[in-house]
Design a protein around this motif. Structure first.
Motif, PDB file in Angstrom:
ATOM      1  N   ASN A 233     -27.234  68.992  54.835  1.00 62.28           N
ATOM      2  CA  ASN A 233     -27.657  68.121  53.834  1.00 62.28           C
ATOM      3  C   ASN A 233     -26.674  67.851  52.747  1.00 62.28           C
ATOM      4  O   ASN A 233     -26.984  66.253  51.869  1.00 62.28           O
ATOM      5  CB  ASN A 233     -28.952  68.530  53.414  1.00 62.28           C
ATOM      6  N   ASN A 234     -26.247  68.390  51.816  1.00 62.44           N
ATOM      7  CA  ASN A 234     -25.503  68.034  50.218  1.00 62.44           C
ATOM      8  C   ASN A 234     -24.269  66.829  51.161  1.00 62.44           C
ATOM      9  O   ASN A 234     -23.797  66.395  50.255  1.00 62.44           O
ATOM     10  CB  ASN A 234     -24.321  68.992  50.348  1.00 62.44           C
ATOM     11  N   LEU A 235     -23.892  66.726  52.544  1.00 65.21           N
ATOM     12  CA  LEU A 235     -23.046  65.559  52.865  1.00 65.21           C
ATOM     13  C   LEU A 235     -23.630  64.072  52.555  1.00 65.21           C
ATOM     14  O   LEU A 235     -22.948  63.013  52.003  1.00 65.21           O
ATOM     15  CB  LEU A 235     -22.593  65.368  53.936  1.00 65.21           C
ATOM     16  N   TYR A 236     -25.315  64.289  52.492  1.00 61.35           N
ATOM     17  CA  TYR A 236     -25.866  63.483  52.649  1.00 61.35           C
ATOM     18  C   TYR A 236     -26.750  62.866  50.873  1.00 61.35           C
ATOM     19  O   TYR A 236     -26.443  62.374  50.191  1.00 61.35           O
ATOM     20  CB  TYR A 236     -27.387  63.356  52.777  1.00 61.35           C
ATOM     21  N   PHE A 237     -26.772  64.357  50.638  1.00 66.75           N
ATOM     22  CA  PHE A 237     -26.780  64.570  48.845  1.00 66.75           C
ATOM     23  C   PHE A 237     -26.105  63.355  48.077  1.00 66.75           C
ATOM     24  O   PHE A 237     -26.097  63.662  47.226  1.00 66.75           O
ATOM     25  CB  PHE A 237     -27.369  65.423  48.501  1.00 66.75           C
ATOM     26  N   LEU A 238     -25.130  63.944  48.585  1.00 67.39           N
ATOM     27  CA  LEU A 238     -23.972  63.246  47.501  1.00 67.39           C
ATOM     28  C   LEU A 238     -23.698  62.056  46.822  1.00 67.39           C
ATOM     29  O   LEU A 238     -23.320  61.520  46.544  1.00 67.39           O
ATOM     30  CB  LEU A 238     -22.310  64.168  48.058  1.00 67.39           C
ATOM     31  N   SER A 239     -23.399  61.707  48.685  1.00 61.99           N
ATOM     32  CA  SER A 239     -23.795  59.977  48.471  1.00 61.99           C
ATOM     33  C   SER A 239     -25.001  59.547  47.841  1.00 61.99           C
ATOM     34  O   SER A 239     -24.812  58.552  47.663  1.00 61.99           O
ATOM     35  CB  SER A 239     -23.566  59.771  50.200  1.00 61.99           C
ATOM     36  N   LEU A 240     -25.831  59.700  48.061  1.00 58.13           N
ATOM     37  CA  LEU A 240     -27.213  59.274  47.082  1.00 58.13           C
ATOM     38  C   LEU A 240     -27.427  59.536  45.775  1.00 58.13           C
ATOM     39  O   LEU A 240     -27.967  59.066  44.997  1.00 58.13           O
ATOM     40  CB  LEU A 240     -28.341  60.716  48.047  1.00 58.13           C
ATOM     41  N   CYS A 241     -26.096  60.918  45.021  1.00 64.59           N
ATOM     42  CA  CYS A 241     -26.153  61.190  44.318  1.00 64.59           C
ATOM     43  C   CYS A 241     -25.486  59.260  43.428  1.00 64.59           C
ATOM     44  O   CYS A 241     -25.531  59.472  42.362  1.00 64.59           O
ATOM     45  CB  CYS A 241     -25.372  62.655  43.711  1.00 64.59           C
TER      46      CYS A 241
END
Length: 472
Positions: free
Chosen positions: A276-284
Motif C-alpha cells: 500500500n505504501n507504494l501507492y501512498f508515497l505517490s499519493l503523498c
C-alpha cells in the motif's frame, strides 16, 4: 559458485542492500509482536503481577533507550550553525553502519530468548522485553504455532534468527565497503578544503548545547508537540492490533474459517502495508503527507463505524475489517517517518543547528510515543476483563464468563459474552483512536506553504547560505 554469488551481491543497488536491513528486522519483529503476549500467558503461565511489572519496566526502558543513544550519537551537532561550516559528515554514516554490524546480530540472538523457558516466567519476561524490540515470516508462523506443542515454533524462530544474523552481517559489510570506496576521493577533497578554510578564517568557538537546553528547545517546537501526541495514539493502536490479532481470530472467527484462511489473513495484514505504501508515497507526492495521513484517519473512523453497525455476525465483512484495520494502521505508521524527517528539518532551521540531529529527534519522538507499546496489552486486557470477566492470566479464564449455575434465558442474553466483548474492543478502540488523532492532527501546521519554506531554508543551508530564521 561462491565467487559468482559474492560478485552478484556487490552489484546490488545500494537501496536494495539498505532495504534488506529492514527485512531482517521485520522477520523477527513481526513474529515477536504477534506471539510474545500469548506465549508468556498461555505457554509459560506468567501471573498478572509479573506481567504488569515487566510491562512497566519495559515502558521506562523502551522510552529512554532511543533518546539516550540518540543523544550519544548527535549531541555534537546541537551547536549553533556558523556560516561556511559543513552540514554533513561522512563519519556519521560509517559510525552508524559499524553499530548496526555489531548490534544487528545481537538483536537476532536476543529474539531467541523469548521462545525457550530458561528462568521464572516473570524474570524471563522482564529481561527479554528489555533486550529486543519480513512479513513472509508471519505467513509461515501461523502454520507452526501451537500452544500445546511448542517445539516446531522454536525451530522456526531459530531459523529466522540465523537468517537475520547472516543478513545483518552481509548487508552492513557491503554498505560500509561501498560507502568507503565511493566517497574516499570526495572526503579527501572536503578534508583539504576544510583545512584551508580553518587556516584562513577564524571561526568563533561554538557553544555546546546541554540536554536541558535541548529539551527546552523541544518544548517550544509546537509542531513536534502536536505530532508526538498524535503518534502516541498511533503507536498504541498499531501494537494493540498486533497483540490482539490472535485473540480476535480465535474468538470471532476460529469456528467459521479454516486455519489456512487465518494464516492468509495474518500474512496479508503484514504484507499489504508495504504494498500500500507504494501507492501512498505517490499519493503523498501529489497531495502531501499531511492530507494523506488525515484521509487515513477518516477512513479508519468510517470503516469502524460501518463494522459496528453491521455487527459481529457478518463473517466476510469481519475478515475484511480485521485485516484492513491493521493494514491501514500499519501503513500510517510507516508514513509518519516522513513527517519526522520534516520535523528534523524544521528543528535545524529554528535552532540554527550545526547539522541536523536526526537520530536524537527520532529518539525524542520515541521517548514520548514508545509507551504506547506497553499501554496496548495492558489497557486491552483490562478492558476485556472489565467488560466480559475474561481474565487471560487465569488458568481457566472462561470460568468467569460462563457460570456452572443454570440461568434464565433473559439473564443469559443480557450477560456480555466474550465474543461480544472482543467485537466491541475491535471496533471501539479504532473509533476512539481516530477521533483523538483527528483532533491533534488538525493542530499540526508543518504542511503546505510552511513546509515549502522550511525545505527552501534547508536547501539553502546545503548550498552554504546563511539561514534566514526570521522568515520562519
Amino acid at each position: 559458485m561462491g565467487l559468482r554469488l559474492l560478485a552478484c551481491l556487490f552489484r546490488l543497488p545500494t537501496a536494495v542492500i539498505y532495504g534488506s536491513l529492514s527485512l531482517f528486522v521485520s522477520i523477527l519483529h513481526n513474529v515477536f509482536l504477534l506471539y510474545y503476549v500469548d506465549t508468556f500467558v498461555s505457554v509459560y503461565k506468567i501471573d498478572k503481577l509479573s506481567f504488569w511489572i515487566g510491562e512497566t519496566v519495559f515502558l521506562i526502558w523502551n522510552s529512554l533507550n532511543d533518546p539516550l543513544f540518540g543523544w550519544l550519537s548527535d549531541r555534537v551537532f546541537l551547536s549553533t550553525q556558523q556560516p561556511g561550516a559543513e552540514i554533513s559528515s561522512p563519519e556519521v554514516v560509517l559510525k552508524r553502519l559499524r553499530a548496526l554490524s555489531h548490534n544487528g546480530p545481537l538483536f537476532a540472538i536476543s529474539f531467541l530468548a523469548f521462545w525457550v523457558a530458561w528462568a521464572h516466567p516473570g524474570v524471563q519476561f522482564l529481561l527479554c522485553l528489555c533486550i529486543a524490540i519480513g512479513s513472509l515470516s508471519v505467513f509461515m508462523s501461523y502454520t507452526v504455532w501451537n500452544k500445546e506443542d511448542f517445539f516446531s515454533f522454536r525451530i522456526f524462530c531459530i531459523v529466522l534468527a540465523l537468517c537475520s544474523i547472516v543478513g545483518f552481517t552481509l548487508s552492513t559489510q557491503l554498505l560500509r565497503q561501498r560507502f568507503e570506496a565511493d566517497g574516499k576521493a570526495k572526503w579527501d577533497q572536503e578534508s583539504t578544503l576544510k583545512q584551508l578554510y580553518i587556516e584562513k578564517l577564524s571561526v568563533p568557538q561554538e557553544k555546546r548545547i546541554t540536554l536541558a537546553e535541548y529539551l527546552q528547545q523541544l518544548t517550544r517546537h509546537r509542531n513536534f508537540l502536536w505530532f508526538v501526541c498524535m503518534n502516541l495514539v498511533q503507536v498504541f493502536h498499531c501494537h494493540f492490533n498486533s497483540n490482539f490479532f490472535p485473540l480476535f481470530l480465535e474468538h470471532l472467527l476460529s469456528d467459521q474459517i479454516s486455519v489456512s484462511t487465518g494464516s492468509f489473513l495474518l500474512g496479508v495484514s503484514y504484507i499489504a502495508p508495504h504494498l500500500n505504501n507504494l501507492y501512498f508515497l505517490s499519493l503523498c507526492r501529489r497531495c502531501g503527507v499531511y492530507a494523506v495521513v488525515r484521509g487515513l484517519f477518516f477512513l479508519k473512523l468510517a470503516l469502524s463505524v460501518v463494522m459496528l453497525l453491521a455487527g459481529p455476525d457478518q463473517v466476510y465483512l469481519l475478515c475484511i475489517f480485521i485485516a484492513s484495520n491493521r493494514v491501514f494502521t500499519e501503513g500510517t505508521c510507516k508514513l509518519l517517518n516522513l513527517v519526522v524527517t520534516d520535523l528534523v528539518d524544521e528543528d535545524l532551521i529554528l535552532n540554527r543547528r550545526k547539522q541536523a540531529a536526526s537520530a536524537l529527534l527520532f529518539g525524542m519522538v520515541a521517548l514520548v510515543t514508545k509507551p504506547g507499546q506497553t499501554f496496548a496489552p495492558l489497557i486491552g486486557t483490562w478492558l476485556l476483563c472489565a467488560y466480559t470477566g475474561y481474565d487471560i492470566f487465569q488458568r481457566n479464564p472462561l470460568g468467569n464468563v460462563v457460570s456452572a449455575q443454570p440461568k434464565l434465558e433473559s439473564d443469559a442474553a443480557l450477560e456480555p459474552t466474550l465474543r461480544q466483548g472482543c467485537f466491541y474492543l475491535l471496533v471501539f478502540v479504532p473509533i476512539a483512536c481516530a477521533l483523538l488523532q483527528l483532533l491533534t492532527w488538525s493542530q499540526f501546521s508543518l504542511h503546505g506553504k510552511r513546509l515549502q519554506l522550511v525545505k527552501a531554508q534547508r536547501q539553502g543551508l546545503m548550498q552554504g547560505e546563511a539561514p534566514e530564521v526570521k522568515m520562519i
